[in-house]
Enzyme design. Structure first.
Site, PDB file in Angstrom:
ATOM      1  N   ARG A 175       0.850  -1.185   0.000  1.00 26.93           N
ATOM      2  CA  ARG A 175       0.000   0.000   0.000  1.00 26.93           C
ATOM      3  C   ARG A 175       0.893   1.244   0.000  1.00 26.93           C
ATOM      4  O   ARG A 175       1.957   1.265   0.638  1.00 26.93           O
ATOM      5  CB  ARG A 175      -0.885   0.037   1.246  1.00 26.93           C
ATOM      6  CG  ARG A 175      -2.035  -0.926   1.227  1.00 26.93           C
ATOM      7  CD  ARG A 175      -3.104  -0.547   0.192  1.00 26.93           C
ATOM      8  NE  ARG A 175      -4.218  -1.481   0.170  1.00 26.93           N
ATOM      9  CZ  ARG A 175      -4.323  -2.517  -0.666  1.00 26.93           C
ATOM     10  NH1 ARG A 175      -3.388  -2.762  -1.559  1.00 26.93           N
ATOM     11  NH2 ARG A 175      -5.385  -3.307  -0.626  1.00 26.93           N
ATOM     12  N   HIS A 218      -0.902   0.117  -9.711  1.00 29.79           N
ATOM     13  CA  HIS A 218      -1.623  -0.812  -8.823  1.00 29.79           C
ATOM     14  C   HIS A 218      -2.097  -2.057  -9.598  1.00 29.79           C
ATOM     15  O   HIS A 218      -3.289  -2.361  -9.646  1.00 29.79           O
ATOM     16  CB  HIS A 218      -2.812  -0.115  -8.139  1.00 29.79           C
ATOM     17  CG  HIS A 218      -3.265  -0.839  -6.895  1.00 29.79           C
ATOM     18  ND1 HIS A 218      -3.745  -0.198  -5.774  1.00 29.79           N
ATOM     19  CD2 HIS A 218      -3.316  -2.156  -6.588  1.00 29.79           C
ATOM     20  CE1 HIS A 218      -4.068  -1.083  -4.843  1.00 29.79           C
ATOM     21  NE2 HIS A 218      -3.816  -2.303  -5.332  1.00 29.79           N
TER      22      HIS A 218
HETATM   23  P1  NDP Z   1      -1.720 -11.454   5.174  1.00 29.91           P
HETATM   24  O1  NDP Z   1      -2.674 -10.912   6.152  1.00 29.91           O
HETATM   25  O2  NDP Z   1      -1.842 -12.874   4.758  1.00 29.91           O
HETATM   26  O3  NDP Z   1      -0.215 -11.280   5.702  1.00 29.91           O
HETATM   27  C1  NDP Z   1       0.208 -10.156   6.370  1.00 29.91           C
HETATM   28  C2  NDP Z   1       1.635 -10.375   6.851  1.00 29.91           C
HETATM   29  O4  NDP Z   1       2.124  -9.131   7.368  1.00 29.91           O
HETATM   30  C3  NDP Z   1       1.745 -11.397   7.973  1.00 29.91           C
HETATM   31  O5  NDP Z   1       2.911 -12.172   7.827  1.00 29.91           O
HETATM   32  C4  NDP Z   1       1.849 -10.516   9.213  1.00 29.91           C
HETATM   33  O6  NDP Z   1       2.554 -11.106  10.297  1.00 29.91           O
HETATM   34  C5  NDP Z   1       2.630  -9.353   8.670  1.00 29.91           C
HETATM   35  N1  NDP Z   1       2.429  -8.175   9.505  1.00 29.91           N
HETATM   36  C6  NDP Z   1       1.282  -7.525   9.804  1.00 29.91           C
HETATM   37  N2  NDP Z   1       1.490  -6.514  10.642  1.00 29.91           N
HETATM   38  C7  NDP Z   1       2.818  -6.504  10.897  1.00 29.91           C
HETATM   39  C8  NDP Z   1       3.654  -5.735  11.723  1.00 29.91           C
HETATM   40  N3  NDP Z   1       3.178  -4.725  12.463  1.00 29.91           N
HETATM   41  N4  NDP Z   1       4.967  -6.026  11.760  1.00 29.91           N
HETATM   42  C9  NDP Z   1       5.488  -7.049  11.046  1.00 29.91           C
HETATM   43  N5  NDP Z   1       4.733  -7.853  10.253  1.00 29.91           N
HETATM   44  C10 NDP Z   1       3.415  -7.580  10.182  1.00 29.91           C
HETATM   45  O7  NDP Z   1      -1.779 -10.488   3.905  1.00 29.91           O
HETATM   46  P2  NDP Z   1      -1.559 -10.849   2.373  1.00 29.91           P
HETATM   47  O8  NDP Z   1      -0.243 -11.501   2.234  1.00 29.91           O
HETATM   48  O9  NDP Z   1      -2.731 -11.560   1.810  1.00 29.91           O
HETATM   49  O10 NDP Z   1      -1.578  -9.385   1.708  1.00 29.91           O
HETATM   50  C11 NDP Z   1      -0.639  -8.408   2.081  1.00 29.91           C
HETATM   51  C12 NDP Z   1      -1.025  -7.066   1.480  1.00 29.91           C
HETATM   52  O11 NDP Z   1      -0.711  -7.013   0.093  1.00 29.91           O
HETATM   53  C13 NDP Z   1      -2.500  -6.702   1.505  1.00 29.91           C
HETATM   54  O12 NDP Z   1      -2.902  -6.260   2.780  1.00 29.91           O
HETATM   55  C14 NDP Z   1      -2.599  -5.614   0.458  1.00 29.91           C
HETATM   56  O13 NDP Z   1      -2.400  -4.358   1.066  1.00 29.91           O
HETATM   57  C15 NDP Z   1      -1.439  -5.921  -0.478  1.00 29.91           C
HETATM   58  N6  NDP Z   1      -1.894  -6.299  -1.814  1.00 29.91           N
HETATM   59  C16 NDP Z   1      -1.521  -5.508  -2.896  1.00 29.91           C
HETATM   60  C17 NDP Z   1      -1.903  -5.862  -4.161  1.00 29.91           C
HETATM   61  C18 NDP Z   1      -1.453  -5.063  -5.337  1.00 29.91           C
HETATM   62  O14 NDP Z   1      -1.886  -5.324  -6.454  1.00 29.91           O
HETATM   63  N7  NDP Z   1      -0.565  -4.112  -5.169  1.00 29.91           N
HETATM   64  C19 NDP Z   1      -2.717  -7.050  -4.435  1.00 29.91           C
HETATM   65  C20 NDP Z   1      -3.041  -7.798  -3.249  1.00 29.91           C
HETATM   66  C21 NDP Z   1      -2.642  -7.413  -2.002  1.00 29.91           C
HETATM   67  P3  NDP Z   1       2.051 -12.450  11.039  1.00 29.91           P
HETATM   68  O15 NDP Z   1       2.315 -13.568  10.050  1.00 29.91           O
HETATM   69  O16 NDP Z   1       2.913 -12.535  12.227  1.00 29.91           O
HETATM   70  O17 NDP Z   1       0.601 -12.244  11.324  1.00 29.91           O
HETATM   71  C1  OXD Z   2      -5.717  -6.068  -2.942  1.00 32.42           C
HETATM   72  C2  OXD Z   2      -5.286  -5.130  -3.976  1.00 32.42           C
HETATM   73  O1  OXD Z   2      -5.670  -5.738  -1.765  1.00 32.42           O
HETATM   74  O2  OXD Z   2      -5.602  -5.368  -5.163  1.00 32.42           O
HETATM   75  O3  OXD Z   2      -6.133  -7.183  -3.308  1.00 32.42           O
HETATM   76  O4  OXD Z   2      -4.601  -4.158  -3.682  1.00 32.42           O
END
Ligand code: NDP
Ligand code: OXD
Length: 312
Positions: A227, A275
Site C-alpha cells: 500500500r 496498482h
Molecule cells: P496477510 O494478512 O496474509 O499477511 C500479512 C503479513 O504481514 C503477515 O505475515 C503478518 O505477520 C505481517 N504483519 C502484519 N502486521 C505486521 C507488523 N506490524 N509487523 C510485522 N509484520 C506484520 O496479507 P496478504 O499476504 O494476503 O496481503 C498483504 C497485502 O498485500 C495486503 O494487505 C494488500 O495491502 C497488499 N496487496 C496488494 C496488491 C497489489 O496489487 N498491489 C494485491 C493484493 C494485495 P504475522 O504472520 O505474524 O501475522
Molecule cells: C488487494 C489489492 O488488496 O488489489 O487485493 O490491492
C-alpha cells in the site's frame, strides 16, 4: 437473499455472471453513488466491496458477511463496520500467483541488471556486467502472510538468500525469519532487495521511512507492492537521491491514480506501475467468495476472517 456489490473497477458484469452461474438464487445488486437504490435492506445478507463510502453498512439488519474485493482490507476498516459481522479478505490462489509473478519479475530485473541492459540497448552500447548469483543475493520480504510467503518460497526455489519479517515469530524451511520491532533492524541490515507485502494498519503505516531506509545496505532496491501508505514519499526520494537506496519499484500510492505531477513519475530511479501487482480476477476470485457463501449457508465460518484488533 441478496448480495450488494460495490467496486471501483469496471468488472461488475463479470462478477454478476460468475455469481449467477455458481449461485443462481443469489440476488446480485449493484451499489454505486449513481445506483443508490439497494431494494429492501432486510434482504441484504452479503456485501462484496472495495472502498464503500463511510456509513454504507448502516441499516442492513440481516448482514451476515462483508467480503473484501481484495486481499487488503484497509479500504473497509474504520468505515463504521457493523459489530459482529465478519470481514473476510480475499485469499485467491490467482491473486497470489499474480503477486509472486510481479515480485519475481522485479527482483530478477534488478538482480540481473536488466534495466541497465535496456538502457545500453537504447544507446547501442555493448556492455556486459558480471553475472550475479542468486545464492548471494539477499532478499527481504516484509510480511510473510499469504502473498509474502508464496513470493518468498518461489524466490527461495531460485536459490535466493531469502529472509522474511513478520509480526509473530515463524519457523520456515529455507527462509530466514525475523519478527517484531526487535527483529527489524537486523532484517533491514541484511536486505539488498526489500519487498513490502504488509497489510496497511496503524502499526505499519509509514514504515518505509528515512529511518528504516537508512538501515538498508548501500545500493539496496525497494519494491512496494502493498500500500502507498507504507511509504513516506519524501523519505523515499531522499533515500534514492542521497543513498543508500539505488532504485525503487512502486505499485501503490497514497493517492491513486498517482497525480500527474507527483515526483515519482519522473524520477529516473523509480519505476511506477498503476496498482497492478496483482489484480482481482473475477473468474478466480468469485469461486472463493462462492465457497465462503456456501460455508456460511452450511453454518461454517467463512475464511480468512480479519481480526479487528490487528486490522488484517
Ligand atoms: P496477510 O494478512 O496474509 O499477511 C500479512 C503479513 O504481514 C503477515 O505475515 C503478518 O505477520 C505481517 N504483519 C502484519 N502486521 C505486521 C507488523 N506490524 N509487523 C510485522 N509484520 C506484520 O496479507 P496478504 O499476504 O494476503 O496481503 C498483504 C497485502 O498485500 C495486503 O494487505 C494488500 O495491502 C497488499 N496487496 C496488494 C496488491 C497489489 O496489487 N498491489 C494485491 C493484493 C494485495 P504475522 O504472520 O505474524 O501475522
Ligand atoms: C488487494 C489489492 O488488496 O488489489 O487485493 O490491492
Amino acid at each position: 437473499m441478496a448480495l450488494l456489490f460495490s467496486s471501483k473497477s469496471d468488472d461488475v458484469d463479470r462478477w454478476r455472471d460468475m455469481l449467477a452461474r455458481e449461485l443462481p438464487d443469489l440476488d446480485f445488486r449493484q451499489w454505486t453513488p449513481a445506483l443508490d437504490d439497494i431494494g429492501d435492506p432486510a434482504e441484504i445478507e452479503y456485501v462484496l466491496a472495495w472502498g464503500p463510502r463511510p456509513g454504507a453498512f448502516k441499516d442492513l439488519p440481516n448482514l451476515k458477511c462483508i467480503f473484501s474485493l481484495g486481499a487488503g482490507v484497509d479500504h473497509l476498516i474504520g468505515r463504521d463496520l457493523p459489530a459482529g459481522v465478519p470481514v473476510v479478505r480475499l485469499m485467491d490462489p490467482g491473486l497470489t500467483r499474480g503477486m509472486s509473478e510481479y515480485v519475481l519479475y522485479w527482483v530478477l530485473h534488478h538482480h540481473r541488471r536488466f534495466g541497465d541492459y535496456a538502457q545500453g540497448a537504447k544507446e547501442h552500447c555493448w556492455q556486459q556486467y558480471p553475472q550475479a548469483d542468486t545464492r548471494t543475493r539477499r532478499i527481504g520480504i516484509m510480511g510473510l502472510g499469504v502473498l509474502g510467503l508464496d513470493a518468498a518460497q518461489k524466490l527461495a526455489a531460485l536459490e535466493f538468500d531469502v529472509a522474511g519479517w513478520s509480526r509473530t515469530p515463524k519457523t520456515l524451511d529455507g527462509i530466514t525469519p525475523f519478527d517484531g520491532e526487535a527483529g527489524l533492524k537486523d532484517f533491514l541490515a541484511r536486505t539488498e532487495i526489500l519487498v513490502c507485502l504488509l497489510p496497511l494498519t496503524p502499526e505499519t503505516a509509514g514504515i518505509i521511512n528515512s529511518e528504516t531506509l537508512g538501515q538498508l545496505p548501500d545500493g539496496a532496491v525497494v519494491i512496494n507492492a502493498a500500500r502507498g501508505g507504507h511509504v513516506v514519499d519524501d523519505d523515499m526520494i531522499k533515500a534514492i537521491d542521497d543513498g543508500p537506496v539505488s532504485a525503487a519499484v512502486l505499485d501503490v500510492f497514497h493517492s491513486e491514480p498517482l497525480p500527474a505531477d507527483h515526483p515519482f513519475w519522473s524520477h529516473p530511479k523509480i519505476t511506477v506501475t498503476p496498482h497492478v501487482a496483482s489484480l482481482t480476477v473475477p473468474e478466480t476470485a468469485a469461486l472463493v467468495v462462492v465457497e465462503n457463501i456456501r460455508r456460511i449457508r452450511n453454518g461454517q465460518p467463512p475464511e480468512p476472517i480479519v481480526d479487528p484488533d490487528s486490522g488484517y
